[in-house]
Design a protein around this motif. Structure first.
Motif, mmCIF file in Angstrom:
data_model
loop_
_atom_site.group_PDB
_atom_site.id
_atom_site.type_symbol
_atom_site.label_atom_id
_atom_site.label_comp_id
_atom_site.label_asym_id
_atom_site.label_seq_id
_atom_site.Cartn_x
_atom_site.Cartn_y
_atom_site.Cartn_z
ATOM 1 N N THR A 158 0.819 -1.222 0.000
ATOM 2 C CA THR A 158 0.000 0.000 0.000
ATOM 3 C C THR A 158 0.851 1.269 0.000
ATOM 4 O OG1 THR A 158 -0.128 0.243 2.405
ATOM 5 C CG2 THR A 158 -1.745 -1.210 1.377
ATOM 6 N N ASN A 159 0.271 2.321 -0.531
ATOM 7 C CA ASN A 159 0.907 3.640 -0.498
ATOM 8 C C ASN A 159 -0.034 4.640 0.167
ATOM 9 O OD1 ASN A 159 3.485 3.320 -1.610
ATOM 10 N ND2 ASN A 159 2.622 3.105 -3.655
ATOM 11 N N PRO A 160 0.352 5.130 1.345
ATOM 12 C CA PRO A 160 -0.523 6.042 2.097
ATOM 13 C C PRO A 160 -0.344 7.481 1.638
ATOM 14 C CG PRO A 160 1.425 5.558 3.392
ATOM 15 C CD PRO A 160 1.570 4.797 2.090
ATOM 16 N N ILE A 161 -0.745 7.772 0.391
ATOM 17 C CA ILE A 161 -0.463 9.102 -0.145
ATOM 18 C C ILE A 161 -1.748 9.837 -0.504
ATOM 19 C CG2 ILE A 161 1.873 8.689 -0.974
ATOM 20 C CD1 ILE A 161 0.790 7.888 -3.643
ATOM 21 N N VAL A 162 -1.709 11.137 -0.295
ATOM 22 C CA VAL A 162 -2.850 11.986 -0.661
ATOM 23 C C VAL A 162 -2.322 13.205 -1.415
ATOM 24 C CG1 VAL A 162 -4.519 11.383 1.128
ATOM 25 C CG2 VAL A 162 -2.713 13.006 1.650
ATOM 26 N N PRO A 163 -3.044 13.626 -2.456
ATOM 27 C CA PRO A 163 -2.632 14.839 -3.160
ATOM 28 C C PRO A 163 -2.910 16.076 -2.303
ATOM 29 C CG PRO A 163 -4.487 13.746 -4.276
ATOM 30 C CD PRO A 163 -4.227 12.996 -3.023
ATOM 31 N N THR A 164 -1.978 16.988 -2.290
ATOM 32 C CA THR A 164 -2.174 18.265 -1.588
ATOM 33 C C THR A 164 -1.778 19.375 -2.560
ATOM 34 O OG1 THR A 164 0.068 18.526 -0.765
ATOM 35 C CG2 THR A 164 -1.415 17.157 0.567
ATOM 36 N N GLY A 165 -1.909 20.622 -2.118
ATOM 37 C CA GLY A 165 -1.497 21.722 -2.974
ATOM 38 C C GLY A 165 -0.005 21.700 -3.252
ATOM 39 N N ASP A 166 0.760 20.964 -2.429
ATOM 40 C CA ASP A 166 2.215 20.921 -2.565
ATOM 41 C C ASP A 166 2.668 19.541 -3.037
ATOM 42 O OD1 ASP A 166 4.792 21.909 -2.431
ATOM 43 O OD2 ASP A 166 5.061 21.298 -0.344
ATOM 44 N N GLY A 167 1.893 18.899 -3.893
ATOM 45 C CA GLY A 167 2.260 17.569 -4.384
ATOM 46 C C GLY A 167 1.692 16.478 -3.489
ATOM 47 N N LEU A 168 2.235 15.271 -3.630
ATOM 48 C CA LEU A 168 1.740 14.143 -2.842
ATOM 49 C C LEU A 168 2.351 14.157 -1.451
ATOM 50 C CD1 LEU A 168 1.948 11.245 -5.439
ATOM 51 C CD2 LEU A 168 -0.085 12.413 -4.607
ATOM 52 N N MET A 169 1.538 13.875 -0.448
ATOM 53 C CA MET A 169 2.048 13.792 0.927
ATOM 54 C C MET A 169 1.617 12.459 1.535
ATOM 55 S SD MET A 169 3.564 16.747 1.403
ATOM 56 C CE MET A 169 3.702 17.127 3.139
ATOM 57 N N LEU A 170 2.403 11.996 2.517
ATOM 58 C CA LEU A 170 2.024 10.801 3.272
ATOM 59 C C LEU A 170 0.895 11.165 4.230
ATOM 60 C CD1 LEU A 170 5.596 9.515 4.171
ATOM 61 C CD2 LEU A 170 4.022 8.502 2.522
ATOM 62 N N ASN A 171 -0.019 10.227 4.436
ATOM 63 C CA ASN A 171 -1.068 10.491 5.426
ATOM 64 C C ASN A 171 -1.016 9.500 6.586
ATOM 65 O OD1 ASN A 171 -2.069 8.250 4.208
ATOM 66 N ND2 ASN A 171 -4.117 9.044 3.816
ATOM 67 N N THR A 172 0.196 9.090 6.923
ATOM 68 C CA THR A 172 0.361 8.147 8.034
ATOM 69 C C THR A 172 0.310 8.851 9.391
ATOM 70 O OG1 THR A 172 2.633 8.168 7.190
ATOM 71 C CG2 THR A 172 1.508 6.085 7.154
ATOM 72 N N GLY A 173 0.267 10.169 9.400
ATOM 73 C CA GLY A 173 0.168 10.895 10.665
ATOM 74 C C GLY A 173 1.342 10.589 11.565
ATOM 75 N N SER A 174 1.050 10.231 12.821
ATOM 76 C CA SER A 174 2.142 9.967 13.759
ATOM 77 C C SER A 174 2.660 8.528 13.640
ATOM 78 C CB SER A 174 1.681 10.243 15.194
ATOM 79 O OG SER A 174 0.558 9.437 15.469
ATOM 80 N N ALA A 175 1.989 7.691 12.840
ATOM 81 C CA ALA A 175 2.468 6.311 12.673
ATOM 82 C C ALA A 175 3.709 6.325 11.790
ATOM 83 C CB ALA A 175 1.386 5.457 12.021
ATOM 84 N N THR A 176 4.646 5.404 12.034
ATOM 85 C CA THR A 176 5.864 5.387 11.226
ATOM 86 C C THR A 176 5.565 4.968 9.793
ATOM 87 O OG1 THR A 176 6.294 3.147 11.985
ATOM 88 C CG2 THR A 176 7.446 4.930 13.129
#
Ligand SMILES: NC(=O)c1ccc[n+]([C@@H]2O[C@H](COP(=O)([O-])OP(=O)(O)OC[C@H]3O[C@@H](n4cnc5c(N)ncnc54)[C@H](OP(=O)(O)O)[C@@H]3O)[C@@H](O)[C@H]2O)c1
Length: 218
Positions: free
Chosen positions: A90-108
């Motif tokens: 899996t890839n925990p990625i979400v599009p944002t205004g600044d490109g793709l970001m991880l959405n794993t939050g505080s999880a490693t």
């Protein structure tokens, strides 16, 4: 090898198809039996069934559902997954205004979340870096080299099973250390996919060591 796949979408079909073509016994598991049957039929898999059926079939289990849903799903199947190789693509990625970001939050990493959700499973991070279509190539080769497939694992037996699955479809296993480093594979995917979307060439950022002008020891 017996492989159970959790999910009936693109990654389930292409990786499942590659493994079926390589002679493995693949069972596609989905929450919709109609979609599981359709995907299994398309690739000539050994069978289809529920998510629990796929978890129970595999020596190795591929988790091919959205990253956000994977920990809860794996936790719900933890009993069946005990002692098995659980491969997280899996890839925990979400599009944002600044490109793709991880959405794993505080999880490693998602892989770490899966290992927490199913503590007796042998979780491996692998197959997350390439676009789904790459696995339709027989074999995936670029510039006359087999595709390298990086993976992270804390379990020697699961690492060996993953190596077998990578080699059997004509790719080269690329061990990247323990599961603590899965976060790097997830971040690498976010960076590389973001570059592709922006029209860049991530592979051009990593020249072959043979072509760099100085040795790393200089
Ligand atoms: N696409 C790529 O190029 C690519 C490359 C590398 C890694 N990945 C990763 O691989 C994973 C699968 O991607 P994909 O492209 O195969 O996605 P996809 O085609 O959208 O398929 C997703 C599958 O997950 C199932 N699903 C969704 N939520 C679920 C839940 N709560 N419980 C059980 N099953 C659920 C869907 O079932 P329903 O049909 O019932 O909704 C579907 O079978 C993702 O984590 C993605 O980040 C994708």
């Amino acid at each position: 090898m017996k492989i159970g796949i959790l999910g009936t979408g693109g990654m389930a079909a292409t990786l499942g198809g590659a493994w079926t073509a390589a002679g493995h016994s693949v069972v596609i598991g989905g929450r919709s039996q109609e979609r599981a049957e359709r995907t299994a039929g398309r690739i000539g898999a050994a069978g289809h069934g529920t998510l629990a059926d796929a978890a129970g079939h595999g020596d190795a289990i591929l988790v091919a559902v959205p990253a956000i849903d994977a920990p809860q799903l794996v936790g719900s199947l933890a009993g069946s997954l005990a002692g098995r190789t659980v491969i997280d693509c899996t890839n925990p990625i979400v599009p944002t205004g600044d490109g793709l970001m991880l959405n794993t939050g505080s999880a490693t990493s998602v892989a770490h979340q899966l290992a927490t959700a199913a503590p007796d499973a042998c979780v491996v991070k692998a197959f997350n870096l390439c676009h789904v279509s790459i696995w339709t190539l027989r074999p995936p080769r670029f510039e006359d080299l087999p595709l390298a497939v990086p993976y992270c694992s804390d379990h020697p037996t699961a690492a060996a099973a993953t190596q077998t699955l990578i080699s059997s479809i004509g790719c080269t296993p690329a061990p990247c250390g323990g599961l603590a480093r899965a976060a790097y594979l997830e971040a690498t995917a976010a960076l590389a996919i973001g570059l592709w979307w922006a029209g860049g060439q991530p592979r051009a950022a990593f020249p072959s060591l043979a072509e760099v002008p100085q040795s790393l020891n200089d």
